[in-house]
Design a protein around this motif. Structure first.
Motif, PDB file in Angstrom:
ATOM      1  N   LEU D 169       0.867  -1.280  -0.033  1.00  0.00           N
ATOM      2  CA  LEU D 169      -0.350  -0.164  -0.157  1.00  0.00           C
ATOM      3  C   LEU D 169       1.247   0.737   0.033  1.00  0.00           C
ATOM      4  O   LEU D 169       1.337   1.460   1.231  1.00  0.00           O
ATOM      5  CB  LEU D 169      -0.560  -0.078   1.044  1.00  0.00           C
ATOM      6  CG  LEU D 169      -1.633  -1.333   1.264  1.00  0.00           C
ATOM      7  CD1 LEU D 169      -2.333  -0.898   3.230  1.00  0.00           C
ATOM      8  CD2 LEU D 169      -2.571  -1.330   0.373  1.00  0.00           C
ATOM      9  N   MET D 170       1.442   1.944  -0.867  1.00  0.00           N
ATOM     10  CA  MET D 170       1.743   2.819  -0.840  1.00  0.00           C
ATOM     11  C   MET D 170       1.066   4.192  -0.952  1.00  0.00           C
ATOM     12  O   MET D 170      -0.161   4.612  -0.665  1.00  0.00           O
ATOM     13  CB  MET D 170       2.119   3.263  -2.828  1.00  0.00           C
ATOM     14  CG  MET D 170       3.408   2.293  -3.612  1.00  0.00           C
ATOM     15  SD  MET D 170       5.094   2.440  -2.476  1.00  0.00           S
ATOM     16  CE  MET D 170       5.194   3.503  -2.547  1.00  0.00           C
ATOM     17  N   GLN D 171       1.068   4.791   0.463  1.00  0.00           N
ATOM     18  CA  GLN D 171       0.952   5.949   1.280  1.00  0.00           C
ATOM     19  C   GLN D 171       0.385   6.525   0.572  1.00  0.00           C
ATOM     20  O   GLN D 171       0.920   7.560  -0.351  1.00  0.00           O
ATOM     21  CB  GLN D 171       2.005   6.413   2.260  1.00  0.00           C
ATOM     22  CG  GLN D 171       1.528   7.805   3.235  1.00  0.00           C
ATOM     23  CD  GLN D 171       2.563   8.381   3.976  1.00  0.00           C
ATOM     24  OE1 GLN D 171       3.232   7.546   4.624  1.00  0.00           O
ATOM     25  NE2 GLN D 171       2.579   9.954   3.824  1.00  0.00           N
ATOM     26  N   ASN D 172      -0.919   7.104   1.379  1.00  0.00           N
ATOM     27  CA  ASN D 172      -1.632   7.799   0.334  1.00  0.00           C
ATOM     28  C   ASN D 172      -1.650   7.773  -1.124  1.00  0.00           C
ATOM     29  O   ASN D 172      -2.067   8.798  -1.559  1.00  0.00           O
ATOM     30  CB  ASN D 172      -1.197   9.684   0.214  1.00  0.00           C
ATOM     31  CG  ASN D 172      -0.790  10.367   1.737  1.00  0.00           C
ATOM     32  OD1 ASN D 172      -0.303  10.390   2.288  1.00  0.00           O
ATOM     33  ND2 ASN D 172      -1.736  10.381   2.411  1.00  0.00           N
ATOM     34  N   HIS D 173      -1.206   6.871  -1.947  1.00  0.00           N
ATOM     35  CA  HIS D 173      -1.632   6.836  -3.713  1.00  0.00           C
ATOM     36  C   HIS D 173      -2.410   5.923  -3.621  1.00  0.00           C
ATOM     37  O   HIS D 173      -3.667   5.780  -4.541  1.00  0.00           O
ATOM     38  CB  HIS D 173      -0.352   6.173  -4.126  1.00  0.00           C
ATOM     39  CG  HIS D 173       0.267   6.096  -5.352  1.00  0.00           C
ATOM     40  ND1 HIS D 173       1.160   6.117  -5.789  1.00  0.00           N
ATOM     41  CD2 HIS D 173      -0.634   6.136  -6.283  1.00  0.00           C
ATOM     42  CE1 HIS D 173       1.206   6.302  -7.121  1.00  0.00           C
ATOM     43  NE2 HIS D 173      -0.300   5.911  -7.250  1.00  0.00           N
ATOM     44  N   GLY D 174      -2.279   4.293  -3.191  1.00  0.00           N
ATOM     45  CA  GLY D 174      -2.612   3.370  -4.334  1.00  0.00           C
ATOM     46  C   GLY D 174      -2.329   2.160  -3.639  1.00  0.00           C
ATOM     47  O   GLY D 174      -1.060   1.615  -3.277  1.00  0.00           O
ATOM     48  N   VAL D 175      -2.668   0.955  -4.593  1.00  0.00           N
ATOM     49  CA  VAL D 175      -1.748  -0.089  -4.363  1.00  0.00           C
ATOM     50  C   VAL D 175      -1.102  -0.625  -5.688  1.00  0.00           C
ATOM     51  O   VAL D 175      -1.250  -0.738  -6.517  1.00  0.00           O
ATOM     52  CB  VAL D 175      -2.460  -1.532  -3.771  1.00  0.00           C
ATOM     53  CG1 VAL D 175      -3.968  -1.287  -5.037  1.00  0.00           C
ATOM     54  CG2 VAL D 175      -2.266  -2.619  -3.187  1.00  0.00           C
TER      55      VAL D 175
END
Lengths: 236, 236, 236, 236
Positions: D169-175
């Motif tokens: 899970l990339m922070q504040n971004h998506g997967v």
């Protein structure tokens, strides 16, 4: 008794394979399964066999002929052109068939809301009349059990024997449902997810209003008996 | 008055059967019903009959010809080739038609969010303008009532008589909606679930901003009157 | 300038009608509208006209030829075979076109999550990078306004003028989006609901992690400029 | 080694283009992407090339022939009839292929529930057995990183190297998910959103029941090894 040379047995196996393949499609339609997940099985009437979904075959590719015919020991039966291995949950289904002779169909899913209750090991309280009709009270939680031996099957049978509910939330895992045939078990899986979702959402909003036990009893009794000889006419 | 030998009556029954069958499909399309659940009915114009969904027939199999023609006593009418029993909720629909002559259509569902409010016996507050337009204020809660006699019908009529809302949340049960015809009642069921969902989600996030009563009144008045002779043009 | 005898104008009107009808289908596909709800409009290039969805026509029945050609005063234009009245939100669209010359398309929906934020009059905070890309910061809330005069249009223009966001949450109402053309406004409506849902769910689970303003600025700038001459290539 | 004059290479590129185009459809089917969002890529077996979705092309228009063939530097490779630019996330995919030679497929989405956890920089705890099977424990959070250089790719590789999870899970971004091929990475993306949703809902309802680490280990080990030579038979 499972002599595949009998025309009658062959016809029964073919019909069961067709039903199991088609009913898996209902799990897809109602959003209860993803990818290759979930499994439906059904006893072959008049035999010691049951039919279950093959392992690792996607929903789009399920056909009557690739459903796997198994003995009640949970292994593929000889002589039935089983081209695929059976579902990885076959042992649990077989355990249920061996120990609950009245059960004719079993379904397993990881449907979202039911599994969410299972991840908290929390039974779903009976606060809507449709749930009283269908399950006769709360949907219970079964034990944590690991795949690989009879512990899942044992947990299902232990929880559901003598219970009104045809659905059990296996802790940290998902839901198993039973029925007099596969269609009945699929209906229970669809209704279980529906009440799991509705009651979850209701509870997020505040205090639930309980239904008095006597009203739950009346609703369950009526649904099983007034609808009478054909308690679930839709399934005929 | 319900003489089936009249060509006009036969045409009216056939047209009503077609509308009821088709409108049930809207409940499926909007996700308000599962399995064999939910029911739509409509008065047959110019008669003492109404048409309702058959019991226990799945949505895929609903056809104009299997919709059931009933008298206002809620029993199948003679002479109309009724091959199925009527919906198990027929008594409630009939009670509404007997007691609310202005009502031409009734719909019942267990749609998720509306039923969640019903499980808390909590009215849906009017905090969005579309709800003011359509329902003129909160969507009210009706009493807990058990299937099997007139108590559900009585609860619907008691709650909705003189109320702006065409929808009632029957406690621990689900939603009933009324309309000038079946399409209008189906629209109310679709809009009821939509506002039930939106307001639930809004409330989960924090404090709702109320709409002043005078603005609710202006919106409802405009929607009923400015749109004028055809208050819901879409239904024509 | 809006002379319908010009072949060029006729072609532009026909092409705009086709685009508006097709784009409404995207609102349906993404679940942003129900029943006859929602509306898309687009300026007719090279004219003082715009095309908007007809009032009270269901999504299934939207065709290029039933889209309504209007003047910038928000009334049906003469000579364009307008068989239906324009959307009841036409005045708001017209106000935007009159006051924001750079806007070529407008969309209005009551999409669930965006409307839920609107029912709390709460702006959606910018905590995901896709939102920084697309909206350049929070999605703002516009005033409560009643249908029937210019107050909705005025609220949209007042809120969005000079704002990075192409979406505004009108308090207690729903969302309006603007774009350089209708497709751009539809994209904003789809993205607005997507971020409204994701940020709602994120917030239900606990504390949101903010994105530093300088990073929001870098993301927005890159999305608008590095993607360059065709900031949204997908729309070409 | 990437000589397009070789018949074998041409066949491998064509097959990879077909797989990547088709697999993007699975992201649509499972509701993980909207508009032109999300991207799938796959190494071309036996070459230093990979194939990735074109930028700004809508899901309806993805075809084998418009998938972009890139070098491991993340730029379109010469001689492959690349009619479109590659996905704006191509640099991140390329970084993964350069630094994780065992990875044959990469997927990126902003799927709702996974992104909601990412907006809180919160790892998804392993409380359901399907998650233990598939991910072997929690799904971890990667750093905040801005598009435009190698920082996203670096964050993916840093987080997933030596980790059981194929999803980050990339922070504040998506997967982002990885797999031995694109289908495996798509499966990880589908399962990641499914567990993100289930665990989110479970957590909203109260205390989660943890799974003992030894049971997580047994489940993961069995899923990787008992299923044995074909750990994910469904993918064959």
């Amino acid at each position: 008794m499972t002599d595949q040379t009998t025309d009658e047995t062959r016809a029964a196996v073919a019909a069961t394979r067709a039903r199991v393949a088609a009913l898996h499609g209902e799990l897809v339609r109602y959003g209860l399964v993803i990818w290759t997940g979930g499994n439906v099985s059904e006893r072959v009437p008049g035999t010691d066999l049951f039919v279950i979904k093959p392992s690792g075959v996607s929903s789009d590719e399920l056909r009557p002929e690739n459903q796997v015919v198994c003995t009640l020991d949970g292994v593929p039966a000889d002589g039935w052109d089983n081209a695929h291995g059976p579902s990885s949950d076959t042992a649990a289904h077989a355990y249920v068939y061996r120990n609950m002779p009245e059960v004719g169909g079993v379904v397993h899913t990881h449907s979202t809301y039911a599994t969410a209750w299972a991840a908290r090991a929390e039974a779903i309280p009976c606060v809507i009349t449709a749930m009283a009709d269908e399950f006769g009270g709360p949907i219970p939680v079964g034990p944590f059990a690991i795949i690989g031996d009879d512990s899942i099957g044992h947990g299902i049978v232990e929880t559901l024997s003598g219970h009104r509910s045809r659905a059990v939330l296996m802790q940290n895992h998902g839901v198993f449902t039973i029925g007099r045939d596969a269609k009945d078990a699929v209906k229970a899986a669809v209704m279980c997810e529906d009440v799991a979702r509705t009651v979850h959402i209701a509870k997020q909003g505040g205090e639930l209003v309980p239904i008095a036990q006597e009203n739950i009893d009346r609703l369950f009794d009526r649904y099983q008996n007034v609808y009478g000889q054909t308690p679930e006419g839709a399934l005929q």
